[in-house]
Design an enzyme around this catalytic site. Structure first.
Site, PDB file in Angstrom:
ATOM      1  N   ARG A  34     -23.950   7.827 -33.794  1.00  0.00           N
ATOM      2  CA  ARG A  34     -25.320   8.328 -33.637  1.00  0.00           C
ATOM      3  C   ARG A  34     -25.333   9.774 -33.174  1.00  0.00           C
ATOM      4  O   ARG A  34     -24.523  10.166 -32.315  1.00  0.00           O
ATOM      5  CB  ARG A  34     -26.095   7.449 -32.648  1.00  0.00           C
ATOM      6  CG  ARG A  34     -26.237   6.057 -33.178  1.00  0.00           C
ATOM      7  CD  ARG A  34     -27.259   5.179 -32.503  1.00  0.00           C
ATOM      8  NE  ARG A  34     -27.108   3.843 -33.049  1.00  0.00           N
ATOM      9  CZ  ARG A  34     -27.559   3.439 -34.236  1.00  0.00           C
ATOM     10  NH1 ARG A  34     -28.249   4.279 -34.998  1.00  0.00           N
ATOM     11  NH2 ARG A  34     -27.350   2.216 -34.675  1.00  0.00           N
ATOM     12  N   ILE A  36     -26.364  12.934 -31.161  1.00  0.00           N
ATOM     13  CA  ILE A  36     -26.717  13.041 -29.741  1.00  0.00           C
ATOM     14  C   ILE A  36     -28.156  13.538 -29.549  1.00  0.00           C
ATOM     15  O   ILE A  36     -28.776  13.271 -28.517  1.00  0.00           O
ATOM     16  CB  ILE A  36     -25.685  13.961 -29.033  1.00  0.00           C
ATOM     17  CG1 ILE A  36     -25.574  13.642 -27.563  1.00  0.00           C
ATOM     18  CG2 ILE A  36     -25.963  15.424 -29.268  1.00  0.00           C
ATOM     19  CD1 ILE A  36     -24.354  14.245 -26.884  1.00  0.00           C
ATOM     20  N   HIS A 106     -19.854  16.658 -42.153  1.00  0.00           N
ATOM     21  CA  HIS A 106     -20.653  15.502 -41.731  1.00  0.00           C
ATOM     22  C   HIS A 106     -21.866  15.385 -42.623  1.00  0.00           C
ATOM     23  O   HIS A 106     -22.437  16.388 -43.050  1.00  0.00           O
ATOM     24  CB  HIS A 106     -21.075  15.598 -40.268  1.00  0.00           C
ATOM     25  CG  HIS A 106     -21.701  16.900 -39.868  1.00  0.00           C
ATOM     26  ND1 HIS A 106     -20.960  18.044 -39.697  1.00  0.00           N
ATOM     27  CD2 HIS A 106     -22.989  17.246 -39.616  1.00  0.00           C
ATOM     28  CE1 HIS A 106     -21.767  19.042 -39.345  1.00  0.00           C
ATOM     29  NE2 HIS A 106     -23.010  18.585 -39.301  1.00  0.00           N
TER      30      HIS A 106
END
Ligand code: 5GP
Length: 121
Positions: A34, A36, A106
């Site tokens: 997850r 931040i 990512h």
């Protein structure tokens, strides 16, 4: 383009276990956790475990096994988060123009609210 990977980036530290993370999925070659600072009710980051800076870098240099694992991991996160029915957005920022904050590939998986148009301008 030649990429230089900075092994001190924050996701490299997460992969080495030096910084904690809220893991959603771990596979042989990928990790999903997850964000931040979530921008939506569901905001998960999916990264390859290998040292790749951008999607382009990954596509050029990753093995077939890494690529298959990563693409499947992104799809599985979408399913696990229950976002498949209402829709979701995948974002992968690369380089300066996209304001890539962390220089390790990512994909952001965003869902859980109306996400608006793709770009604001
Ligand atoms: P970028 O702008 O590079 O596409 O996005 C980087 C993302 O990483 C941001 O959404 C930011 O909130 C997230 N992030 C930065 N540091 C950390 C961290 O230490 N842990 C987690 N889980 N996410 C982080």
């Amino acid at each position: 383009m030649t990429y230089r990977y900075d092994s001190e980036n924050i996701f490299a530290k997460i992969l080495r276990g030096e910084i904690p993370n809220d893991t959603v999925l771990e596979t042989e070659h990928s990790l999903a956790f997850r964000d931040i600072q979530p921008q939506a009710p569901q905001h998960v980051l999916v990264i390859p475990k290998g040292a790749y800076v951008t999607f382009d870098h990954f596509a050029q240099e990753a093995s077939d096994a890494e690529i298959v694992d990563y693409v499947r991991a992104v799809g599985e996160v979408c399913r696990m988060e229950g976002v498949a029915d209402d829709g979701w957005r995948l974002i992968s920022n690369a380089g300066e123009a996209a304001i890539q904050e962390v220089p390790h590939l990512h994909v952001h998986v965003l869902a859980g609210r109306p996400l608006g148009r793709m770009l604001s301008k």
